[in-house]
Write a protein that holds these residues in place. Structure first.
Motif, PDB file in Angstrom:
ATOM      1  N   LEU A  41       0.720  -1.075   0.048  1.00 39.44           N
ATOM      2  CA  LEU A  41      -0.200  -0.130  -0.124  1.00 39.44           C
ATOM      3  C   LEU A  41       1.058   1.268  -0.012  1.00 39.44           C
ATOM      4  CD1 LEU A  41      -2.506  -0.999   2.999  1.00 39.44           C
ATOM      5  CD2 LEU A  41      -3.280  -0.282  -0.190  1.00 39.44           C
ATOM      6  N   SER A  42       2.027   0.927   0.967  1.00 35.28           N
ATOM      7  CA  SER A  42       3.001   2.379   0.270  1.00 35.28           C
ATOM      8  C   SER A  42       3.195   2.915  -0.796  1.00 35.28           C
ATOM      9  CB  SER A  42       4.188   2.053   1.899  1.00 35.28           C
ATOM     10  OG  SER A  42       4.663   1.673   0.854  1.00 35.28           O
ATOM     11  N   LEU A  43       3.046   2.156  -1.524  1.00 33.54           N
ATOM     12  CA  LEU A  43       3.364   2.334  -3.076  1.00 33.54           C
ATOM     13  C   LEU A  43       2.658   3.513  -3.778  1.00 33.54           C
ATOM     14  CD1 LEU A  43       4.010  -1.241  -4.751  1.00 33.54           C
ATOM     15  CD2 LEU A  43       6.203   0.521  -3.601  1.00 33.54           C
ATOM     16  N   HIS A 103      13.387  -2.592  -1.872  1.00 30.77           N
ATOM     17  CA  HIS A 103      12.870  -1.063  -1.110  1.00 30.77           C
ATOM     18  C   HIS A 103      11.536  -1.316  -0.934  1.00 30.77           C
ATOM     19  CE1 HIS A 103      16.503   1.906  -1.105  1.00 30.77           C
ATOM     20  NE2 HIS A 103      16.920   0.959  -2.065  1.00 30.77           N
ATOM     21  N   THR A 104      10.766  -1.861  -1.471  1.00 26.22           N
ATOM     22  CA  THR A 104       9.455  -1.905  -1.068  1.00 26.22           C
ATOM     23  C   THR A 104       8.976  -2.943  -0.019  1.00 26.22           C
ATOM     24  OG1 THR A 104       8.810  -2.378  -3.625  1.00 26.22           O
ATOM     25  CG2 THR A 104       7.801  -3.106  -1.638  1.00 26.22           C
ATOM     26  N   PHE A 105       9.999  -3.963   0.854  1.00 25.29           N
ATOM     27  CA  PHE A 105       9.860  -4.915   1.850  1.00 25.29           C
ATOM     28  C   PHE A 105      11.079  -4.346   2.532  1.00 25.29           C
ATOM     29  CE2 PHE A 105       7.661  -7.011  -1.885  1.00 25.29           C
ATOM     30  CZ  PHE A 105       6.332  -7.181  -1.201  1.00 25.29           C
ATOM     31  N   SER A 106      11.656  -3.931   2.899  1.00 25.77           N
ATOM     32  CA  SER A 106      12.452  -4.071   3.960  1.00 25.77           C
ATOM     33  C   SER A 106      12.295  -3.206   4.956  1.00 25.77           C
ATOM     34  CB  SER A 106      13.654  -2.883   3.420  1.00 25.77           C
ATOM     35  OG  SER A 106      13.282  -2.096   3.080  1.00 25.77           O
ATOM     36  N   THR A 107      11.041  -2.515   5.521  1.00 27.81           N
ATOM     37  CA  THR A 107      10.792  -2.399   6.641  1.00 27.81           C
ATOM     38  C   THR A 107       9.487  -3.143   7.292  1.00 27.81           C
ATOM     39  OG1 THR A 107       8.923  -0.830   5.765  1.00 27.81           O
ATOM     40  CG2 THR A 107      10.340   0.057   5.855  1.00 27.81           C
ATOM     41  N   MET A 108       9.429  -4.461   7.123  1.00 27.07           N
ATOM     42  CA  MET A 108       8.406  -5.400   7.593  1.00 27.07           C
ATOM     43  C   MET A 108       9.235  -5.277   8.736  1.00 27.07           C
ATOM     44  SD  MET A 108       7.497  -8.366   4.452  1.00 27.07           S
ATOM     45  CE  MET A 108       6.787  -8.893   5.305  1.00 27.07           C
ATOM     46  N   SER A 109      10.790  -5.578   8.717  1.00 22.23           N
ATOM     47  CA  SER A 109      11.647  -6.105  10.014  1.00 22.23           C
ATOM     48  C   SER A 109      13.109  -5.573  10.353  1.00 22.23           C
ATOM     49  CB  SER A 109      11.566  -7.805  10.811  1.00 22.23           C
ATOM     50  OG  SER A 109      12.095  -8.220  10.148  1.00 22.23           O
ATOM     51  N   VAL A 110      13.516  -5.526  11.301  1.00 17.64           N
ATOM     52  CA  VAL A 110      15.026  -5.137  10.442  1.00 17.64           C
ATOM     53  C   VAL A 110      16.347  -6.340   9.925  1.00 17.64           C
ATOM     54  CG1 VAL A 110      17.206  -5.351  12.017  1.00 17.64           C
ATOM     55  CG2 VAL A 110      15.642  -4.281  13.020  1.00 17.64           C
TER      56      VAL A 110
END
Length: 346
Positions: A41-43, A103-110
Motif C-alpha cells: 500500500l505504501s507504493l 525497498h518495498t519490503f525492507s520495513t517488515m523488520s530489521v
C-alpha cells in the motif's frame, strides 16, 4: 478507490530504530514492522522510499521488453553470438527488480531489511558480471582481443562477483556501530568490480590511439555511460543534496532517488553501446575472437547465481536463527526512539 483504503502512517527519524535511518532524511519513514500489505500500500502514498521503488520498478519492464525482443525476434537460442547479450539483459532485468522489491519490503523488520538488501547486492554483482561478459564478447578493443588480459578477464570478473556480494552483505553488520567503515566497505564492494569491468572501455575511450583501437559510433555511447556511472557513484557516496539541507529532500530529490535514475540511464547507454559494438563488429569478432559457448556465457551466469545465493544464505542464516522473542523484546510493537544497539539485532 484509494480514498477508501487506509494508507499506512509515516513517521519521523526519531520514531524508528537507528538501522532504518538515512542520512539527511528526517521524515517519511514507514513503520519498522510493517505488514506485507502495508508495504504494498505504501507504493501509492508518498514516503521517503516511494520514488526509490518506482524509479527501478518501471525500468524493469523496459529491459524485460528488450530481453524478450532479443530472445524471440532475434532467435537468440539459435545464435550463440547473442548469448552474452542475453545474459546482460537478464542482469538488467534482475537488478532493478531486486532493488525495488528490497525497498518495498525492507520495513517488515530489521531482519527482513538485511535479507532484502542481501538480494539487492547479489543482483548488482550479477549485473557486474553480465557487463563483463558482454564487454569480453563485443567491446574489447581489437588489439586486446586474445591477449593475456583478455584470457583472464572473465575468471577475475567471476571472482569479483563473489567478493562484491560478500563485502556488500558484510557491510550491513557494522551499520550503526561504524557507519563510516560500513560506507567504505559498501562503496568498495561495488566500485572495484565496476572499475575492473570497464578497464577495456577506459583504455579504448581514453588511452588507445592508432590501429586496433576500434573507434566507431559506440564511443560516444560509452562516454555517456561512463559519465553517468561516475555520477551514480558520487551520489551514492556523498548523500547529496539532502546532507546539505536535512529534511528538505525527504520525499523528492534525495540522493538515492537520483542515484536510481542515473544508474538506469547509465545502463540504457551501456546497452546501446554494447548493441552498437555487437552489430558493427560482428564479422571481425567472429573471425578473430574466441567462439562464444554456453560455458563462457550462460553457464557463467548460472554459476554466478549459485555462488551469490550461497553467500546470501550464509549471511542470512544467523539472522533467521535469532530468537524471535528476543527480537520482539528489543523492538517492541511500534516505532519509538531506540539505540544503535538494535542495528545488529533481529
Amino acid at each position: 478507490m484509494l480514498n477508501l483504503i487506509k494508507l499506512p502512517q509515516v513517521f519521523t527519524i526519531n520514531q524508528v530504530p537507528k538501522v532504518f535511518h538515512e542520512d539527511g532524511i528526517i521524515s517519511g519513514y514507514r513503520h519498522p514492522r510493517s505488514s506485507a500489505t502495508d508495504c504494498i500500500l505504501s507504493l501509492f502514498q508518498l514516503t521517503n522510499e516511494t520514488l526509490n521503488i518506482w524509479t527501478h520498478f518501471l525500468p524493469t519492464w523496459y529491459f524485460l521488453w528488450k530481453l524478450v525482443t532479443v530472445v524471440l525476434m532475434q532467435t537468440a537460442w539459435q545464435d550463440s553470438f547473442t548469448w552474452p547479450l542475453v545474459v546482460y539483459l537478464i542482469s538488467c532485468c534482475i537488478y532493478p527488480l531486486a532493488s525495488s522489491c528490497a525497498h518495498t519490503f525492507s520495513t517488515m523488520s530489521v531482519r527482513a531489511r538485511h535479507i532484502c538488501f542481501f538480494f539487492d547486492y547479489g543482483a548488482l554483482s550479477f549485473y557486474s558480471l553480465g557487463s563483463a561478459i558482454t564487454y569480453s564478447a563485443y567491446v574489447f578493443p581489437d588489439k586486446w582481443v586474445n591477449s593475456f588480459f583478455y584470457q583472464y578477464y572473465i575468471p577475475i570478473a567471476v571472482l569479483n562477483t563473489a567478493i562484491s556480494t560478500g563485502l556488500a552483505c558484510y557491510s550491513r553488520f557494522p551499520e550503526c556501530q561504524s557507519p563510516r567503515f560500513r560506507k567504505i566497505v559498501r562503496v568498495t564492494a561495488f566500485a572495484y568490480p565496476y572499475l575492473f569491468d570497464n578497464i577495456p572501455v577506459f583504455y579504448r575511450v581514453f588511452l588507445c590511439v592508432g590501429q586496433g583501437c576500434t573507434d566507431n559510433d559506440a564511443i560516444i555511447l560509452h562516454y555517456n555511460h561512463i559519465a553517468l556511472a561516475f555520477l551514480t557513484g558520487f551520489l551514492f557516496a556523498t548523500h547529496l543534496p539532502e546532507r546539505l539541507a536535512p529534511g528538505s529532500f525527504d520525499y523528492i530529490g534525495h540522493s538515492h532517488q537520483l542515484f536510481h535514475v542515473c544508474s538506469i540511464l547509465g545502463t540504457h547507454f551501456q546497452l546501446k553501446a554494447v548493441e552498437q559494438d555487437m552489430v558493427t563488429r560482428r564479422p571481425w569478432l567472429l573471425a578473430h575472437s574466441v567462439p562464444i559457448t554456453f560455458s563462457n556465457s550462460l553457464g557463467l551466469a548460472l554459476l554466478c547465481v549459485v555462488v551469490n545465493l550461497t553467500i546470501i544464505i550464509l549471511y542470512s542464516l544467523p539472522l533467521l536463527s535469532a530468537p524471535v522473542g528476543q527480537k520482539n523484546k528489543k523492538h517492541g510493537k511500534g516505532p519509538k526512539k531506540t539505540s544503535g544497539k538494535l542495528c545488529n539485532r533481529c
